[in-house]
Design a protein around this motif. Structure first.
Motif, PDB file in Angstrom:
ATOM      1  N   LEU A   1      37.954  18.168  32.852  1.00 23.67           N
ATOM      2  CA  LEU A   1      37.384  18.971  33.781  1.00 23.67           C
ATOM      3  C   LEU A   1      35.905  19.254  33.924  1.00 23.67           C
ATOM      4  CD1 LEU A   1      40.426  21.616  33.662  1.00 23.67           C
ATOM      5  CD2 LEU A   1      39.526  20.720  35.589  1.00 23.67           C
ATOM      6  N   GLN A   2      35.009  18.228  33.417  1.00 22.09           N
ATOM      7  CA  GLN A   2      33.765  18.313  33.146  1.00 22.09           C
ATOM      8  C   GLN A   2      33.154  18.152  34.579  1.00 22.09           C
ATOM      9  OE1 GLN A   2      32.513  15.646  29.658  1.00 22.09           O
ATOM     10  NE2 GLN A   2      31.420  17.693  29.471  1.00 22.09           N
ATOM     11  N   ASP A   3      33.871  17.534  35.534  1.00 17.52           N
ATOM     12  CA  ASP A   3      33.686  17.355  36.911  1.00 17.52           C
ATOM     13  C   ASP A   3      34.401  18.367  37.684  1.00 17.52           C
ATOM     14  OD1 ASP A   3      32.488  14.896  36.083  1.00 17.52           O
ATOM     15  OD2 ASP A   3      34.074  13.634  36.504  1.00 17.52           O
ATOM     16  N   PRO A   4      33.832  19.620  38.095  1.00 19.29           N
ATOM     17  CA  PRO A   4      34.293  20.671  38.524  1.00 19.29           C
ATOM     18  C   PRO A   4      35.048  20.511  39.751  1.00 19.29           C
ATOM     19  CG  PRO A   4      32.149  21.035  38.253  1.00 19.29           C
ATOM     20  CD  PRO A   4      32.504  19.973  37.911  1.00 19.29           C
ATOM     21  N   PRO A   5      36.222  20.394  39.901  1.00 17.73           N
ATOM     22  CA  PRO A   5      37.003  20.333  41.255  1.00 17.73           C
ATOM     23  C   PRO A   5      36.702  20.959  42.413  1.00 17.73           C
ATOM     24  CG  PRO A   5      38.710  20.952  39.603  1.00 17.73           C
ATOM     25  CD  PRO A   5      37.456  20.784  38.912  1.00 17.73           C
ATOM     26  N   GLU A   6      36.111  22.318  42.136  1.00 12.41           N
ATOM     27  CA  GLU A   6      35.704  23.222  43.143  1.00 12.41           C
ATOM     28  C   GLU A   6      34.501  22.555  43.896  1.00 12.41           C
ATOM     29  OE1 GLU A   6      36.102  23.944  40.236  1.00 12.41           O
ATOM     30  OE2 GLU A   6      37.833  25.358  40.152  1.00 12.41           O
ATOM     31  N   LEU A   7      33.807  21.512  43.592  1.00 10.90           N
ATOM     32  CA  LEU A   7      32.940  20.963  44.443  1.00 10.90           C
ATOM     33  C   LEU A   7      33.419  20.124  45.566  1.00 10.90           C
ATOM     34  CD1 LEU A   7      30.225  19.481  41.915  1.00 10.90           C
ATOM     35  CD2 LEU A   7      29.963  21.189  43.420  1.00 10.90           C
ATOM     36  N   ILE A   8      34.747  19.689  45.434  1.00 14.11           N
ATOM     37  CA  ILE A   8      35.318  18.627  46.299  1.00 14.11           C
ATOM     38  C   ILE A   8      35.198  19.432  47.748  1.00 14.11           C
ATOM     39  CG2 ILE A   8      37.398  17.887  47.163  1.00 14.11           C
ATOM     40  CD1 ILE A   8      38.336  17.652  44.019  1.00 14.11           C
ATOM     41  N   ALA A   9      35.247  20.580  48.039  1.00 10.37           N
ATOM     42  CA  ALA A   9      35.215  21.330  49.031  1.00 10.37           C
ATOM     43  C   ALA A   9      33.853  21.018  49.955  1.00 10.37           C
ATOM     44  CB  ALA A   9      35.351  22.782  48.872  1.00 10.37           C
ATOM     45  N   ASP A  10      32.739  20.886  48.885  1.00 11.90           N
ATOM     46  CA  ASP A  10      31.294  20.469  49.453  1.00 11.90           C
ATOM     47  C   ASP A  10      31.237  19.207  49.872  1.00 11.90           C
ATOM     48  OD1 ASP A  10      30.159  22.935  49.226  1.00 11.90           O
ATOM     49  OD2 ASP A  10      30.196  22.760  47.027  1.00 11.90           O
ATOM     50  N   PHE A  11      32.000  18.299  48.985  1.00 14.06           N
ATOM     51  CA  PHE A  11      31.987  16.852  49.259  1.00 14.06           C
ATOM     52  C   PHE A  11      32.615  16.490  50.585  1.00 14.06           C
ATOM     53  CE2 PHE A  11      32.732  15.200  44.574  1.00 14.06           C
ATOM     54  CZ  PHE A  11      31.300  15.362  44.382  1.00 14.06           C
ATOM     55  N   LEU A  12      33.795  17.291  50.851  1.00 13.19           N
ATOM     56  CA  LEU A  12      34.348  17.047  52.141  1.00 13.19           C
ATOM     57  C   LEU A  12      33.529  17.553  53.325  1.00 13.19           C
ATOM     58  CD1 LEU A  12      38.098  18.599  51.609  1.00 13.19           C
ATOM     59  CD2 LEU A  12      37.443  16.293  52.777  1.00 13.19           C
ATOM     60  N   ARG A  13      32.718  18.529  53.277  1.00 12.34           N
ATOM     61  CA  ARG A  13      31.881  19.134  54.275  1.00 12.34           C
ATOM     62  C   ARG A  13      30.936  18.142  54.744  1.00 12.34           C
ATOM     63  NH1 ARG A  13      27.600  21.638  53.699  1.00 12.34           N
ATOM     64  NH2 ARG A  13      27.991  22.175  51.639  1.00 12.34           N
ATOM     65  N   LEU A  14      30.402  17.609  53.593  1.00  7.80           N
ATOM     66  CA  LEU A  14      29.231  16.851  53.915  1.00  7.80           C
ATOM     67  C   LEU A  14      29.666  15.291  54.325  1.00  7.80           C
ATOM     68  CD1 LEU A  14      27.030  17.464  50.920  1.00  7.80           C
ATOM     69  CD2 LEU A  14      26.413  17.445  53.295  1.00  7.80           C
ATOM     70  N   TRP A  15      31.088  15.066  53.818  1.00  3.78           N
ATOM     71  CA  TRP A  15      31.870  13.645  54.122  1.00  3.78           C
ATOM     72  C   TRP A  15      32.028  13.851  55.799  1.00  3.78           C
ATOM     73  CZ3 TRP A  15      37.393  13.026  54.491  1.00  3.78           C
ATOM     74  CH2 TRP A  15      37.912  11.712  55.002  1.00  3.78           C
ATOM     75  N   ARG A  16      32.154  15.067  56.197  1.00  7.56           N
ATOM     76  CA  ARG A  16      32.646  15.160  57.595  1.00  7.56           C
ATOM     77  C   ARG A  16      31.492  15.174  58.497  1.00  7.56           C
ATOM     78  NH1 ARG A  16      37.940  17.635  56.614  1.00  7.56           N
ATOM     79  NH2 ARG A  16      39.108  15.961  56.619  1.00  7.56           N
ATOM     80  N   GLU A  17      30.388  15.528  57.722  1.00  2.00           N
ATOM     81  CA  GLU A  17      28.928  15.482  58.559  1.00  2.00           C
ATOM     82  C   GLU A  17      28.603  13.866  58.824  1.00  2.00           C
ATOM     83  OE1 GLU A  17      25.984  18.023  56.611  1.00  2.00           O
ATOM     84  OE2 GLU A  17      27.284  19.811  56.941  1.00  2.00           O
ATOM     85  N   GLY A  18      29.315  13.070  58.127  1.00  2.00           N
ATOM     86  CA  GLY A  18      28.920  11.823  58.636  1.00  2.00           C
ATOM     87  C   GLY A  18      28.554  10.922  57.359  1.00  2.00           C
ATOM     88  N   TYR A  19      28.336  11.567  55.958  1.00  2.00           N
ATOM     89  CA  TYR A  19      27.872  10.628  54.925  1.00  2.00           C
ATOM     90  C   TYR A  19      28.992  10.027  54.412  1.00  2.00           C
ATOM     91  CZ  TYR A  19      23.472  13.364  54.711  1.00  2.00           C
ATOM     92  OH  TYR A  19      22.386  13.906  55.071  1.00  2.00           O
ATOM     93  N   ASP A  20      28.772   8.826  53.750  1.00  2.00           N
ATOM     94  CA  ASP A  20      29.776   7.993  53.259  1.00  2.00           C
ATOM     95  C   ASP A  20      29.915   8.183  51.795  1.00  2.00           C
ATOM     96  OD1 ASP A  20      30.363   6.179  55.734  1.00  2.00           O
ATOM     97  OD2 ASP A  20      28.239   5.594  55.432  1.00  2.00           O
ATOM     98  N   VAL A  21      28.988   8.718  51.137  1.00  2.00           N
ATOM     99  CA  VAL A  21      28.908   8.862  49.536  1.00  2.00           C
ATOM    100  C   VAL A  21      28.422  10.155  49.561  1.00  2.00           C
ATOM    101  CG1 VAL A  21      28.135   8.317  47.377  1.00  2.00           C
ATOM    102  CG2 VAL A  21      28.722   6.327  48.966  1.00  2.00           C
ATOM    103  N   VAL A  22      29.214  11.021  48.641  1.00  2.00           N
ATOM    104  CA  VAL A  22      28.236  12.018  48.415  1.00  2.00           C
ATOM    105  C   VAL A  22      28.732  12.251  46.756  1.00  2.00           C
ATOM    106  CG1 VAL A  22      28.541  14.805  48.769  1.00  2.00           C
ATOM    107  CG2 VAL A  22      29.284  13.435  50.367  1.00  2.00           C
TER     108      VAL A  22
END
Ligand code: UDP
Ligand code: MG
Length: 325
Positions: free
Chosen positions: A104-125
């Motif tokens: 849990l050193q990689d906080p899963p709460e960040l996944i929501a932000d990852f998803l948002r940027l991925w949907r905006e068209g980024y391949d890697v966040v």
């Protein structure tokens, strides 16, 4: 007999390498469940048991029984985090894949932000640590020095202070799967494949439970993998330093010749000779060592062994295409 219907492809695959993580897995699954329920996306959690010697295997199997979205790969022995992660990426089926640490050193709460940027068209966040305040002073300085050296030496731009925690689009993962080198420095491979990348800052929390699996010796070897894998500069430095020493020796030789001609023969100089001999011996050994680092890695690659060996899987039917490449 008909083939079973193909399993639906989940939107997200979380890939988790776990080595002796019995203390933290319960907390991990609980946190993930909450976060993923909030997202409302279909997902799978691919856990790789990296030859754990504690109760990690039993806990993962039980988790799979309770929730079939949790899938398990048991490796035949401890292959190290980079290879465990590779196994997980090979098996993951999601449209986007997110590797994260079990602790849990990689906080899963960040996944929501990852998803948002991925949907905006980024391949890697990818997530970048904005402060290393949860690390010790020694780890902070050594990590800083490592990233500075690597940044200066390597031809691939490897972002500093980014870990494996990131979201990758399916096409990035497929590209990554073609890189079957043995001495893996995943962060470098992630950068090497390219694609549209972006980052978000985060603060890395302390381990939720259990102890770190890395010591400074492992980290040092990891750093060597990083540098030798992405740069041949050390080899060139070895060559140039040879040139410089030869030049200095020539100048000194000329000086000695002239001095003898002008002032006559004079014997003292045992101490300076010993210093020169020992020093040059040391330099030669260091240079040989540098060559050895590369040569040893070439030997490893030449053997063409599979990257990892799977003992058994749970919830994953299709063997990966590239498990033995
Ligand atoms: N890990 C692994 N195999 C190993 C060592 C570590 O799969 O041989 C996993 C470990 O279970 C954890 C992740 O790699 O999920 C990161 O390890 P750790 O937290 O110990 O490293 P740190 O965060 O201290 O750098
Ligand atoms: Mg950790």
């Amino acid at each position: 007999m008909t083939d079973p219907a193909p399993l639906p492809v989940p939107t997200l695959s979380l890939v988790i390498a776990a080595y002796n993580e019995e203390d933290v897995l319960h907390i991990l699954f609980e946190r993930l469940e909450t976060v993923m329920a909030g997202l409302g996306e279909s997902y799978e959690i691919v856990c790789v048991n990296d030859g754990s010697r504690d109760r990690t295997a039993q806990i993962l199997n039980a988790a799979h029984e309770a929730d079939p979205r949790i899938k398990v790969i048991h490796l035949a022995r401890n292959f190290g985090k980079e290879l465990a992660l590779t196994a997980g990426l090979d098996f993951a089926t999601g449209k986007a894949v997110i590797p994260l640490d079990a602790d849990l050193q990689d906080p899963p709460e960040l996944i929501a932000d990852f998803l948002r940027l991925w949907r905006e068209g980024y391949d890697v966040v990818f997530a970048v640590r904005e402060a290393r305040d949860t690390d010790s002073w020694l780890k902070r300085t050594t990590a800083g020095a490592f990233y500075a050296t690597l940044g200066r030496m390597s031809n691939v731009r490897i972002p500093a202070n980014a870990g494996d925690f990131r979201l990758m689009d399916r096409r990035v993962v497929d590209a990554l799967k073609q890189l079957r080198e043995r001495n893996r420095f995943m962060k470098g491979l992630f950068s090497w494949v390219g694609f549209r990348q972006t980052s978000i800052p985060y603060r890395r929390p302390e381990r939720a439970a259990g102890k770190t699996k890395f010591n400074y010796w492992k980290l040092w070897n990891f750093a060597l993998d990083g540098i030798t894998g992405y740069s041949t500069l050390p080899l060139r430095i070895a060559g140039y330093s040879g040139l410089i020493f030869a030049l200095v020796a020539m100048i000194y030789g000329l000086f000695l010749l002239l001095r003898t001609v002008v002032l006559g023969v004079d014997l003292p100089g045992y101490a300076s000779m010993m210093v020169a001999v020992i020093f040059m011996g040391g330099v030669q050994l260091v240079v040989l060592g540098i060559i050895g680092e590369y040569l040893g890695r070439m030997y490893d690659e030449a053997k063409q062994r599979p990257l990892y060996v799977v003992d058994s899987v749970k919830g994953l039917e299709t063997p990966p295409l590239v498990a033995v490449a």
